[in-house]
Design a protein around this motif. Structure first.
Motif: not given
Length: 807
Positions: A522, A583, A351, A355, A547, A537-540
């Motif tokens: 996006r 969604k 992580r 990041r 994304e 949205a994709v977290k990672n």
């Protein structure tokens, strides 16, 4: 992972005839794919190690020297441009390129005259030999280097480097030792780890001791620290620098290079702190709220509470498993180091690394898991090398904090399970031998089982199936017999599924299928606008271009069209069948997003011209495709109504339609038309495009039986019908009016003209010209029969008050 074959031979007892290519083949078949082999040092030939006998000034040039040397034969005198003060004394070793030698870049040496003195070849610097980007003076070799030997072989330049694709579940293979263990097992030979050198011990000076505290054992299961004093930073020996370069690591200094060397050898990353720049003891902890740290690249970085940091009394001095800090960096003035060997929580390292965008050889290994049991050997090996190459001594006994002990796992392997999964019988005795070769000891457990003890460096082996895989890798997958598995037959297919029917129809119409990413930038969804703009949205995300999840198939088709146009393919017909992700409503966010299935097509450029010159595609081309696809989906008579004029509409106003099943107002099953120019500009497509989208989940139903119809036996008669009608009345509504006459011999209706001219057409009207086709199945119609039927159709049309028949 780059593996030096020279290094591998030092660790593994391979016969002389074993080549890098044969090793690569065996590793690949055993699950460690070798993607390529780099042949190094082939562009450097004929350069020899020579002994300096004497040095004298050049008689005609102050800045030149004449070096008398020998390389196992007669002495030679070579003109050298290096300052005399930088040349070695008599007995020193240098790199001599005699006439006929070849240097990197294809430069071939010969004998030439330099200011009146003949010089056979030249003395080489590291730059000229391709060993570095800079260097002062000629290369001076250690005095014990044998004279007359080939330089490339002597220093390890002649090497073959294997690029091994190590899968994420095999951290044990991210080192030369790990690959040596595999190769030894495959060739049924032995391998070894070099033992730590004998090292000078020195007492720890008063006040230089460092204590280590692990405040969060889940973040750092083990941390070992050793102090080495009396060091001198310098360039590493040439052979070590060559070996690092072969593995893609840049040499910096002996104090840094040792940590990288031991990491490549053992798979355990290490870090050296400048001992004199540390204050107080070492604490391994999570970062505090609002804490910051300047990393080795000089960037002051904000930390998060999940980050693992190494800290002294002042604060964080390193990001655990990722990068060291600038405040404790080893430099040219360093004389003592604190050597760190540790293991950190792989998830936290991953992580933090992701990041901050900090990827390194160390983080690559920590993310996959470093064996805590191997820390002690790596620490001793690196400390001994530091002391030897830096001229220092190991001070004190060192510290080893190990609060979370790792233990080998016990996994059982049964003969029945091995035979069933392998597809043939493998004796348990043979399985035990193969497992022992890769460090997995086993003992019999009854008559038909083995109790295997899996070492801590193999975290991927946890169940019986993993043991079977290890045995099969070493026995050879090619030994498994080729036979069909037992079963009831071929797997069932679903030709009636809407997706398959749509795919078949679109392919039959001449369109090419694409499979695009389900993740999109996006900006693509922002261009679509409306409800399509809000994607999941994709977290990672794997990159910034992937994304969010797609909400429409249109952007992917447009992107593929752009690629084709950029490669001089002007006429494009593409389609895709796949899910889109949408969604839930705001009041239903607890449920997962929906994944409706859609079929979409895109036309750009010209239509094929078999009977006439090619013309540009238009609305009716994409509408024809829509009708054929819907017919394949069981909707024989779809209804097309003008698309709404909303700011977020995908289609051009006036050239787009919604598709309904059955009648107008029926279920909405798709849309068709020209893509809005504003949207095309946002997506970067500089050509007109026509789009079809069908919601397959809204179609459903089973495939209708296909019935063949015999060609007509009797001729048809046609009548044209021209009239004025209100602009608002669509062609579908006009068709419905004419069909309401229920004439059995009326077989087809088609629009010939939709005429709108402010000068000749009454206000609020448009001129329509239709052609109507009449035919009977059992006879040839007379003119009177056709005229009577046509009159009834005209009467039905005139029932609309806005119709005025034109004579």
């Amino acid at each position: 992972m780059k593996i030096s074959f020279n290094w591998l031979r030092e660790l593994c007892d391979l016969k002389p005839g074993v080549t890098a290519d044969s090793v690569a083949g065996k590793l690949t078949l055993a699950g460690l794919e070798v993607e390529s082999i780099e042949r190094r040092g082939r562009d450097l030939t004929g350069v020899l190690v020579a002994e300096v006998r004497a040095v004298r000034p050049h008689p005609s040039a102050e800045k030149l020297s004449i070096v008398r040397l020998a390389a196992g034969g007669a002495e030679e005198e070579v003109v050298c441009g290096a300052p005399a003060s930088t040349l070695p004394p008599a007995g020193g070793r240098v790199a001599w390129a005699p006439p006929g030698a070849t240097l990197p870049g294809g430069r071939k040496l010969d004998q030439r005259e330099i200011r009146g003195v003949m010089s056979p070849g030249m003395l080489c610097s590291e730059v000229e030999l391709g060993l570095g980007e800079s260097g002062d003076g000629i290369l001076i070799l250690p005095p014990e280097t044998p004279v007359g030997v080939d330089l490339a072989r002597q220093v390890g330049l002649l090497d073959e480097v294997l690029e091994v694709n190590v899968t994420p579940n095999r951290p044990d293979a991210l080192s030369h030792a790990g690959i040596a263990r595999e190769v030894a097992a495959l060739y049924e030979t032995s391998w070894r780890l070099p033992p730590p050198d004998e090292v000078l011990q020195a007492p720890l000076a008063q006040g230089r001791g460092i204590d280590v505290e692990i405040r969060d054992p889940s973040a750092c299961p083990r941390y070992a620290a050793r102090i080495i004093t009396g060091l001198r930073a310098s360039r590493s020996p040439l052979a070590l620098r060559v070996r690092l370069g072969a593995c893609g690591v840049r040499a910096i200094s002996n104090l840094v290079d040792v940590t990288n060397y031991v990491m490549l050898e053992t798979g355990h990353p290490l870090h050296a702190f400048d001992l004199d720049r540390l204050q107080g003891g070492i604490a391994v902890r999570r970062a505090g709220r609002g804490e910051r740290m300047k990393t080795l690249d000089g960037i002051d970085r904000p930390l998060q509470e999940n980050d693992i940091v190494i800290a002294d009394a002042r604060g964080a001095i390193a990001l655990g498993g990722v990068m060291g800090g600038a405040d404790s960096e080893v430099s040219a003035s360093t004389t003592a180091v604190l050597l760190e060997a540790a293991t950190f929580d792989p998830r936290a390292v991953r992580r933090t690394s992701k990041r901050l965008g900090l990827r390194s050889e160390a983080s690559h290994r920590f993310e996959r898991g470093v064996d805590a049991e191997g820390i002690a050997h790596a620490s001793r090996r690196a400390a001994a090398m530091l002391a030897r190459l830096g001229g220092g001594a190991l001070a004190g006994e060192g510290i080893d904090r190990y609060p979370v002990q790792q233990h080998p796992r016990r996994v059982t392997l049964s003969f029945g399970g091995l035979s069933r999964l392998a597809g043939f019988e493998i004796p348990l005795s043979q399985a035990a031998e193969k497992l022992a070769a890769i460090g997995i000891a086993s003992v019999p457990d009854g008559d038909d089982k083995l109790a295997a003890t899996v070492p801590t460096f193999r975290p991927d082996v946890t169940i019986e199936e993993d043991l079977v895989e290890e045995v099969m890798r070493l026995v050879g997958y090619d030994r498994a017999p080729a036979r069909l598995p037992q079963g009831s037959g071929a797997p069932a297919t679903s030709p009636d599924a809407p997706a398959d029917r749509a795919r078949d129809a679109l392919a039959a119409l001449g369109l090419s299928e694409i499979i695009s990413w389900g993740f999109v930038p996006r900006a693509w969804l922002a261009a679509l606008g409306g409800e399509l703009e809000s994607g999941v949205a994709v977290k990672n995300p794997i990159s910034a271009d992937y994304e969010v999840m797609r909400t429409s198939l249109l952007p992917g088709l447009v992107d593929a069209a752009k690629r084709n146009l950029a490669r001089s393919v002007p006429d494009i017909g593409l389609f895709e069948v796949g899910p889109v992700i949408k969604k839930r409503a705001a009041d239903d966010q607890k449920e997962p997003p929906t994944e409706p299935l859609a079929a979409a097509a895109l036309l750009v450029g010209r239509r094929p011209g078999w009977l006439k010159p090619e013309a540009a595609c238009d609305f009716f081309d994409i509408k024809r495709i829509a009708r054929e696809v819907l017919r394949a989906l069981g909707i024989a008579d779809p209804v097309f109504t003008p698309a709404g004029r909303t700011p977020s509409s995908l289609l051009h106003p006036g050239a787009g339609a919604e598709i309904h099943a059955g009648v107008a107002g029926g279920p909405l099953v798709g849309q068709v038309g020209e893509v809005h120019p504003r949207l095309l500009r946002k997506l970067g497509l500089g050509a007109r495009a026509f789009y079809l989208e069908v919601a397959l989940d809204a179609v459903g139903g089973e495939r209708r039986p296909v019935r063949s119809v015999a060609p007509p036996r009797f001729p048809a008669s046609s009548r044209d019908l021209s009239f004025w009608i209100d602009v608002e009345v669509s062609a579908d509504e006009q068709r419905a009016l004419m069909l309401s006459a229920s004439e059995p011999i009326l077989r087809d209706l088609a629009v010939l003209e939709d005429y709108r001219d402010a000068h000749t057409v009454p206000a609020g009207k448009k001129g329509m010209l239709w052609t109507l086709t009449y035919r009977a199945d059992e006879r040839t119609l007379t003119d009177a029969e056709v005229d009577a039927a046509h009159a009834r159709v005209v009467a039905a049309l005139k029932s609309a008050p806005s119709v005025a028949i034109r004579q």
